[in-house]
Design a protein around this motif. Structure first.
Motif, PDB file in Angstrom:
ATOM      1  N   THR B 165     -96.225  -8.734  75.139  1.00 52.75           N
ATOM      2  CA  THR B 165     -97.623  -9.164  75.061  1.00 52.75           C
ATOM      3  C   THR B 165     -98.363  -8.863  76.373  1.00 52.75           C
ATOM      4  O   THR B 165     -99.508  -8.390  76.356  1.00 52.75           O
ATOM      5  N   GLY B 166     -97.686  -9.098  77.482  1.00 53.45           N
ATOM      6  CA  GLY B 166     -98.292  -8.815  78.783  1.00 53.45           C
ATOM      7  C   GLY B 166     -98.487  -7.319  79.008  1.00 53.45           C
ATOM      8  O   GLY B 166     -99.543  -6.883  79.492  1.00 53.45           O
ATOM      9  N   ASP B 167     -97.473  -6.526  78.633  1.00 57.82           N
ATOM     10  CA  ASP B 167     -97.588  -5.068  78.773  1.00 57.82           C
ATOM     11  C   ASP B 167     -98.791  -4.563  77.993  1.00 57.82           C
ATOM     12  O   ASP B 167     -99.574  -3.743  78.470  1.00 57.82           O
ATOM     13  N   ILE B 168     -98.911  -5.071  76.777  1.00 55.24           N
ATOM     14  CA  ILE B 168     -99.996  -4.625  75.911  1.00 55.24           C
ATOM     15  C   ILE B 168    -101.346  -5.050  76.467  1.00 55.24           C
ATOM     16  O   ILE B 168    -102.323  -4.283  76.426  1.00 55.24           O
ATOM     17  N   ALA B 169    -101.398  -6.264  77.017  1.00 55.75           N
ATOM     18  CA  ALA B 169    -102.656  -6.738  77.601  1.00 55.75           C
ATOM     19  C   ALA B 169    -103.087  -5.813  78.737  1.00 55.75           C
ATOM     20  O   ALA B 169    -104.275  -5.500  78.895  1.00 55.75           O
ATOM     21  N   ARG B 170    -102.117  -5.361  79.521  1.00 51.19           N
ATOM     22  CA  ARG B 170    -102.446  -4.481  80.642  1.00 51.19           C
ATOM     23  C   ARG B 170    -103.000  -3.151  80.149  1.00 51.19           C
ATOM     24  O   ARG B 170    -104.008  -2.646  80.672  1.00 51.19           O
ATOM     25  N   ILE B 171    -102.338  -2.583  79.128  1.00 50.15           N
ATOM     26  CA  ILE B 171    -102.827  -1.315  78.579  1.00 50.15           C
ATOM     27  C   ILE B 171    -104.238  -1.485  78.019  1.00 50.15           C
ATOM     28  O   ILE B 171    -105.130  -0.677  78.268  1.00 50.15           O
ATOM     29  N   ARG B 172    -104.426  -2.562  77.269  1.00 50.40           N
ATOM     30  CA  ARG B 172    -105.736  -2.816  76.657  1.00 50.40           C
ATOM     31  C   ARG B 172    -106.821  -2.922  77.722  1.00 50.40           C
ATOM     32  O   ARG B 172    -107.905  -2.356  77.583  1.00 50.40           O
ATOM     33  N   ALA B 173    -106.500  -3.640  78.809  1.00 50.01           N
ATOM     34  CA  ALA B 173    -107.484  -3.826  79.879  1.00 50.01           C
ATOM     35  C   ALA B 173    -107.795  -2.495  80.565  1.00 50.01           C
ATOM     36  O   ALA B 173    -108.956  -2.156  80.805  1.00 50.01           O
ATOM     37  N   GLU B 174    -106.744  -1.716  80.843  1.00 53.56           N
ATOM     38  CA  GLU B 174    -106.943  -0.435  81.528  1.00 53.56           C
ATOM     39  C   GLU B 174    -107.844   0.500  80.739  1.00 53.56           C
ATOM     40  O   GLU B 174    -108.649   1.227  81.303  1.00 53.56           O
ATOM     41  N   LEU B 175    -107.670   0.476  79.425  1.00 53.27           N
ATOM     42  CA  LEU B 175    -108.429   1.416  78.595  1.00 53.27           C
ATOM     43  C   LEU B 175    -109.686   0.797  78.008  1.00 53.27           C
ATOM     44  O   LEU B 175    -110.471   1.503  77.367  1.00 53.27           O
ATOM     45  N   GLY B 176    -109.872  -0.503  78.213  1.00 58.22           N
ATOM     46  CA  GLY B 176    -111.043  -1.147  77.632  1.00 58.22           C
ATOM     47  C   GLY B 176    -111.033  -1.102  76.114  1.00 58.22           C
ATOM     48  O   GLY B 176    -112.045  -0.808  75.471  1.00 58.22           O
ATOM     49  N   LEU B 177    -109.846  -1.355  75.539  1.00 57.76           N
ATOM     50  CA  LEU B 177    -109.714  -1.278  74.081  1.00 57.76           C
ATOM     51  C   LEU B 177    -109.959  -2.632  73.429  1.00 57.76           C
ATOM     52  O   LEU B 177    -109.725  -3.680  74.044  1.00 57.76           O
ATOM     53  N   GLU B 178    -110.403  -2.585  72.180  1.00 65.44           N
ATOM     54  CA  GLU B 178    -110.599  -3.822  71.409  1.00 65.44           C
ATOM     55  C   GLU B 178    -109.594  -3.843  70.267  1.00 65.44           C
ATOM     56  O   GLU B 178    -109.955  -3.729  69.100  1.00 65.44           O
ATOM     57  N   LEU B 179    -108.318  -3.946  70.628  1.00 64.94           N
ATOM     58  CA  LEU B 179    -107.278  -3.926  69.598  1.00 64.94           C
ATOM     59  C   LEU B 179    -106.406  -5.174  69.723  1.00 64.94           C
ATOM     60  O   LEU B 179    -105.965  -5.498  70.827  1.00 64.94           O
TER      61      LEU B 179
END
Lengths: 237, 237
Positions: B165-179
Motif C-alpha cells: 500500500t505504501g509503495d503504491i501510494a508513493r508511485i501514485r504521488a510521484e505521477l499524480g495519478l487518481e487510481l
DNA sequence: TGTACATCAGTGAACGCGCGTTCACTGATGTAC
DNA sequence: TGTACATCAGTGAACGCGCGTTCACTGATGTAC
C-alpha cells in the motif's frame, strides 16, 4: 545413469561433474560466456579432455537446458505433491514454485526463459519434452479446478476463431484434456502472465526499490491470474 | 544533437553512426557479444579511435539501452496518438505497439527485457527516465478508462496490506495519478502480463508451431488483461 | 588578416587475455580367447 | 589363469581467432591575439 564397470561409473560421475560445473559457470558468467575451457579448468583437466564427454560447447548448453527444465518441473511437481489437495489452490502452488525456483536459480532461469543464446538453437528432440512439463502441469491443475466447478464460464462463451481453435483442439487432444476453448485461451494467458511476473522479478525489471515485498506483490498477481480463469478470489470479492 | 562548428557536427554524426552500428551488431550477435572492435571495423576506423567517443564497452551498452527504451516509448506514444481516442481501447493500443516494436527489434527488446548482460549494470541516472515511460503511459491510459467509469470495482475493495500500500501510494504521488489501490495492483499485473506474452512471442517460447497466428492469440491475451482491470470485453461476455 | 598555439580525431603497435577445436600421443583399463 | 589386443581417458602442443584497453604519435581543425 550408472554403468556396471568401474570405467562406466567413472564416466557417469565425470559427466555429472561437467554439468554441475557448467551450472556454476552459468550462474556466475551467464550463458553467452559459458566456455568448455573454463569447465575443463574447474574439472582439473586439460581442455581437450572435455571433448571425450561432450561433442561441442553447444552440446553442453543442451545438457544444461534439459537439466534446468527438469529441475524446474520437478520443483513444481514436488510443490504440488506437498501442498493441499485443493483445486482452488493449484495455480497458486504452481506459481509460487516457479517463482521460488527462478529466484534461487536466476542464471538457469535466464537460460530457459531469457534472451536466446546467440548462435545456439536448442535441439527439439531433447528439449521439448522436459520444456513442456510445467505448462502441461498447469493445464492439468486448471482442469481440476474446472472439473470441481470452481470456474465461472463466460456467458455466452466467446468464439475464438481460426486458426486458434484448431491449435487448441490439437493441444487438447494431445494431452487428453477436458477443457473448453474459452478456458484454454485463458490458461495460456495465465501461463504467460505467470512467467512475465517471474521474469520481472528475477531480472530486476521493476525499479530497484519500487516494491518492498515482491512476494506480496506476486500474491496479488496470482489473485489476478486466478481472476482471469474465473476463479473467485477471496481478496478480490 | 548538432553543434555549431563543422568539427562538432562531424562528432555528432560519428556518435550517431556508432549507436547505429551498435544496434546492428546487437541484432546479429546479441548483447553479450557486442564489441567495440567490431563497431570500429564497421565504422572504418582503427579500434582505439572509438575511445574518443565512448569511454568503454559498457558506456556503449548504456547508449543502446537508452536508445532502445526511447524508441519503444516513442512507438507507444505514436500509436496512442494515431489510434482512436477511446478509453476502452487504450490498453490494447499500448499492448499492440509494444508487441510490434518488440517483434521488429528482437535484439533490442532482449537487451531491455531479457537476461541481464553479465557484468553490466545500467546506470540509473541515465536509464530510469526512458525506461519508465511505457509503464507511466500504461498507467495514464488505465486512469483514463477509470475516469470514464469503464472499470468495474471489486466490492468490497480488498485491502492490499503493507508494504505494498505504501509503495503504491508513493508511485501514485510521484505521477499524480487518481487510481485506487485495487486498480494500481491490477495495473501492475497487466504490465507484467503484457510483457510476459510479448517475451514468449519474441523469444519463441511457445512451441515453434504451436500457434498458427500469434497476433490472434495476443488479442485474446489483451481481452484477458482488460478483464483483469474490470473492463467489459465484448468477446468475453 | 595573419600567426602561434591549443585542441582534437585518428593511427598503429603493443599488452595480456581467453576462446573452440584438432591431432598425434601415452598409459591405464577392459575383454576375448 | 594368462596373454594379446582393443578400447578409452587424458595429455600437451598447436591452429587461428577475437577481445578491451593503453600509449606515444601525426596531422588537421579551431581559436586567441
Amino acid at each position: 545413469m550408472t554403468g556396471t564397470t568401474p570405467r562406466a561409473r567413472a564416466r557417469a560421475r565425470t559427466m555429472e561433474d561437467i554439468v554441475r560445473i557448467g551450472r556454476e559457470h552459468l550462474a556466475v558468467h551467464g550463458a553467452a560466456a559459458l566456455s568448455l575451457r573454463a569447465v575443463a579448468r574447474d574439472l582439473g583437466v586439460v581442455s581437450s579432455a572435455v571433448y571425450r564427454y561432450v561433442r561441442s560447447r553447444d552440446e553442453l548448453l543442451t545438457l544444461l537446458v534439459v537439466d534446468g527444465y527438469t529441475e524446474l518441473a520437478d520443483a513444481v511437481d514436488a510443490a504440488l505433491a506437498a501442498g493441499p489437495d485443493d483445486p482452488a489452490q493449484g495455480v497458486r502452488v504452481v506459481g509460487r514454485a516457479v517463482r521460488e525456483w527462478a529466484l534461487a536459480e536466476p542464471a538457469r532461469y535466464g537460460l530457459l526463459f531469457g534472451t536466446p543464446v546467440p548462435g545456439y538453437e536448442a535441439p527439439a528432440e531433447q528439449t521439448v519434452a522436459p520444456g513442456t512439463r510445467v505448462i502441461y502441469t498447469l493445464l492439468r491443475v486448471i482442469e481440476k479446478a474446472y472439473a470441481a466447478g470452481l470456474l465461472t464460464a463466460p456467458d455466452p462463451a466467446p468464439a475464438l476463431g481460426e486458426p486458434l481453435t484448431g491449435d487448441i483442439a490439437r493441444i487438447r487432444a494431445e494431452l487428453g484434456l477436458e477443457l473448453p476453448d474459452w478456458l484454454m485461451a485463458r490458461a495460456i494467458s495465465v501461463w504467460t502472465g505467470l512467467f512475465g511476473a517471474v521474469t520481472f522479478d528475477v531480472f530486476d525489471q521493476y525499479g530497484a526499490d519500487t516494491f518492498g515485498d515482491r512476494a506480496q506483490l506476486f500474491e496479488r498477481h496470482l489473485d489476478n491470474l486466478d481472476g482471469i480463469l474465473g476463479l473467485p478470489v477471496p481478496s478480490r470479492e
